[in-house]
Design a protein around this motif. Structure first.
Motif, PDB file in Angstrom:
ATOM      1  N   UNK A  36       0.852  -1.188   0.000  1.00 34.87           N
ATOM      2  CA  UNK A  36       0.000   0.000   0.000  1.00 34.87           C
ATOM      3  C   UNK A  36       0.886   1.236   0.000  1.00 34.87           C
ATOM      4  N   UNK A  37       0.660   2.090  -0.978  1.00 30.92           N
ATOM      5  CA  UNK A  37       1.356   3.370  -1.022  1.00 30.92           C
ATOM      6  C   UNK A  37       0.356   4.415  -0.555  1.00 30.92           C
ATOM      7  N   UNK A  38       0.464   4.774   0.705  1.00 28.53           N
ATOM      8  CA  UNK A  38      -0.588   5.581   1.317  1.00 28.53           C
ATOM      9  C   UNK A  38      -1.839   4.732   1.417  1.00 28.53           C
ATOM     10  N   UNK A  39      -2.906   5.189   0.789  1.00 26.33           N
ATOM     11  CA  UNK A  39      -4.136   4.419   0.764  1.00 26.33           C
ATOM     12  C   UNK A  39      -4.359   3.725  -0.578  1.00 26.33           C
ATOM     13  N   UNK A  40      -3.319   3.687  -1.373  1.00 25.21           N
ATOM     14  CA  UNK A  40      -3.423   3.114  -2.718  1.00 25.21           C
ATOM     15  C   UNK A  40      -2.830   1.706  -2.708  1.00 25.21           C
ATOM     16  N   UNK A  41      -3.676   0.711  -3.005  1.00 17.39           N
ATOM     17  CA  UNK A  41      -3.196  -0.670  -3.107  1.00 17.39           C
ATOM     18  C   UNK A  41      -2.437  -0.835  -4.420  1.00 17.39           C
TER      19      UNK A  41
END
Length: 692
Positions: free
Chosen positions: A335-340
């Motif tokens: 997860x990059x921040x809230x991005x899967x």
């Protein structure tokens, strides 16, 4: 209105779809529940940007269980032809219909094992329907993950559920059809295995169209520990079938049961015993490991061994083939921040060695040696794919692969005039293949997707080294770029599902066949380009679900394919064919099916296939006639005891007794374009299952 038109009119206005006798009462077909593995995503089809379809077992075996044609031809954009009972030609978006040699331009995997040979051709006829319990179809270039193949990819899976059961079946039909199948599957503490056996034979509708195939498969899955799984697949196939050969229009009209006749330049198919006799053994093993919380790996290695014998009208070919290789991919989920995000990096390596000899055909016996070659083929690719789940249910995919292919041919002996022994090497230019795709999911009932992808298809070994002895060192790979947009979703809850895709594919360096100066065979060369526009649509409607009524299930399904393909720039033998329609491609194909199930275990299916006229030569001066094909099947399925079930069925193919050609020879020498299909014919059988 004549009798045939009345029947077709009634069939069109009745709502119909695919529903299968073995389906449970709950609705199937909700796209949100269909998980696809294509592009290494393992996600819902509603979240997969691309033209992809999942074909369930019931569709594959929905009619005649002895053939692949009926199930896969219901997928828009997919066409399977059968020039002889054992000779398939598979085309996705018209990709390989111009090929004179079986299945090319489509990459095929079986149980995660590369089934397509390193040269790009696929011996699909070695597999029985029992070895394909599920099929996934990727339409359009998928080289960013799978390498060569402008048409697309077929992912075949033989494994079923892990219950303890055994079963057997038999089927009989017209033209001496006999089919016997058996299976056994067992679940144990840390895994399961399944054994499949099939034996199918027939005399065939035409002279020299006999067919005999026997397959045995053993597949297993073993849980080593919480983080490791081993999967194994072993397949033995013994295939022998006749090649009746194409007919001229006059021969087709006078007596379509006849095989190709001889002339001063070539033997007749019966006299030559034109046929394929092939035995093959494949062994593969896959290791699935969870390396850490975010990193996993799936690696497959395999090997195949086969002997291939092909007496033909013009010569007699004998090959001994060995090939092997592997495919590996590492998955990194984070997860990059809230991005899967999922990154996939992997590679595939295949190698083959052929001992290939071509002889004269001495009235079905091996004659004088023409030439003797040792052939080595090496193909490889490495790829990187990224999936990013953006906010607002936007899904982005980008992939890139680097591909190489090399042919090394050593001509040991030759008795051909103007031919020499020695080495011939061809290393194709490396291909870098990108793909970018985006999908927006507006709701659980609607998603829109678009993509741009590049593809390539190098010549197969049969095109590089022809039967007349020439070696095409100047032949290059076909190259193309594809743009597509599509929508899929549901209406009225999950009762109606639809999938619509439009595309434009531009192909350059098209490989075409040309007549040879040697013994009436063909050679191949690159020429021109094609523009290919298309629309593919599928709709399924679960009309009725009522377990308390006599008619418990009724559904309607229709698929439509529109292909507007034409030569953009094409000169051949001093003629300019630019603007002509692409040879072998029907502009319109419509398939509609009606299936129902009643109380008491009775079920029935009715299918209709309209295929438009097809240009049979590049000059567009000869066309096949359009045809209407109707097939029907009825059966009775019942649980006899707590652990014993019975299924009795019967069906009719070509109910309207159409006279048509299923598998045309394009640009055929001497006007021999037509491969007649069987008239009205029947089949029937019984299946028994026993739960252990």
């Amino acid at each position: 209105m004549n009798k045939k038109s009345a029947l077709l009119f009634i069939f069109f206005i009745i709502p119909q779809t695919y529903i299968y006798a073995q389906q449970p009462d709950t609705l199937k077909g909700d796209l949100g529940e269909v998980v696809v593995t294509g592009y290494e995503g393992n996600r819902s089809v509603m979240e997969t940007p691309g033209a992809i379809a999942n074909v369930q077992p019931a569709r594959i075996t929905g009619f005649d269980e002895g053939s692949l044609l009926y199930g896969l031809n219901t997928i828009p954009g997919v066409r399977i032809e059968q020039r002889a009972p054992g000779s398939y030609r598979v085309a996705i978006r018209g990709s390989s219909l111009r090929s004179p040699f079986g299945v090319r331009n489509v990459k095929i995997y079986w149980n995660d094992i590369p089934f397509t040979e390193p040269s790009g051709s696929t011996p699909l006829n070695l597999l029985d329907v029992i070895n394909m319990q599920e099929v996934e179809v990727i339409k359009g270039p998928a080289g960013s993950i799978y390498g060569a193949g402008n048409g697309g990819v077929l992912l075949l899976e033989s494994r079923q559920s892990s219950e303890n059961e055994v079963g057997a079946g038999t089927m009989f039909g017209s033209y001496g059809l006999q089919r016997y199948t058996a299976f056994a599957q067992s679940q144990f503490e840390d895994g399961n295995f399944r054994f499949n056996y099939s034996n199918q034979q027939s005399d065939g509708y035409r002279d020299q169209s006999f067919f005999n195939r026997e397959t045995a498969e053993l597949s297993g899955q073993f849980q080593l520990n919480d983080k490791q799984i081993i999967k194994t697949s072993f397949l033995y196939s013994d295939l022998y079938y006749g090649i009746p050969g194409p007919l001229t229009e006059e021969q087709f009209e006078q007596d379509p049961t006849k095989a190709r006749q001889g002339n001063p330049f070539a033997l007749g198919s019966v006299e030559a015993n034109a046929s394929i006799d092939q035995q093959a053994f494949l062994a593969g093993i896959s290791h699935d490991a969870q390396i850490s919380e975010n990193i996993s790996n799936l690696t497959t290695i395999y090997g195949t061994f086969s002997s291939f014998e092909n007496p033909f009208n013009l010569d007699y070919k004998k090959d001994s083939r060995k090939s092997g290789g592997g495919r590996t991919r590492f998955y990194f989920d984070t997860d990059i921040g809230e991005v899967r995000t999922r990154f996939t990096v992997g590679g595939e390596l295949q190698s083959a060695n052929y001992a290939a000899r071509n002889f004269e055909n001495d009235s079905s016996e091996v004659g004088a040696l023409n030439f003797d070659d040792e052939i080595q083929i090496r193909s490889s690719l490495v790829f990187l794919n990224t999936e990013i789940d953006l906010p607002n249910e936007i899904y982005f995919t980008a992939g890139l692969s680097y591909n190489r292919l090399e042919y090394n041919l050593n001509r040991l002996v030759t008795n051909l005039p103007d031919d020499n022994t020695g080495l011939a090497e061809k290393t194709f230019d490396p291909e870098i293949i990108p793909r970018v795709a985006l999908l927006k999911k507006f709701s659980p009932a609607l998603s829109l997707h678009g993509s741009m992808s590049y593809g390539f298809s190098p010549p197969t070994i049969e095109e590089f080294r022809t039967n007349e002895g020439s070696i095409a060192l100047d032949l290059e790979a076909e190259q193309g770029v594809n743009y597509e947009v599509g929508a899929r979703g549901t209406l009225i809850g999950p009762r109606i599902t639809y999938d619509i895709t439009t595309f434009f594919f531009k192909l350059d360096e098209t490989i075409v066949q040309q007549p040879s100066d040697r013994n009436s065979t063909v050679i191949f060369e690159n020429t021109g380009s094609t523009d290919q526009y298309g629309l593919e649509a599928a709709l399924n409607w679960a009309i009725l679900r009522n377990n308390s009524a006599f008619l418990q299930q009724l559904d309607w399904g229709v698929s439509y394919t529109f292909h507007d393909f034409e030569f953009k720039d094409y000169q051949k033998e001093g003629e300019d064919y630019s603007g002509n329609k692409l040879t072998g491609v029907a502009p319109h194909i419509l398939v509609s099916t009606l299936n129902a199930k009643t109380q008491g275990g009775f079920y029935g299916s009715l299918a209709y296939n309209f295929t438009d006229e097809i240009p049979l030569n590049d000059a567009n001066t000869v066309y096949s006639e359009a045809y209407h094909l109707v097939q029907t099947k009825v059966g009775f399925q019942q649980q006899i005891l707590d652990n014993f079930s019975l299924d009795i069925f019967a069906g009719i193919d070509n109910l309207l007794d159409e006279k048509y050609s299923l598998g045309n020879d394009l640009n055929a020498f001497g006007g021999r374009y037509y491969q007649p299909a069987a008239p009205r014919n029947w089949f029937g059988g019984v299946k028994l299952n026993f739960d252990l």
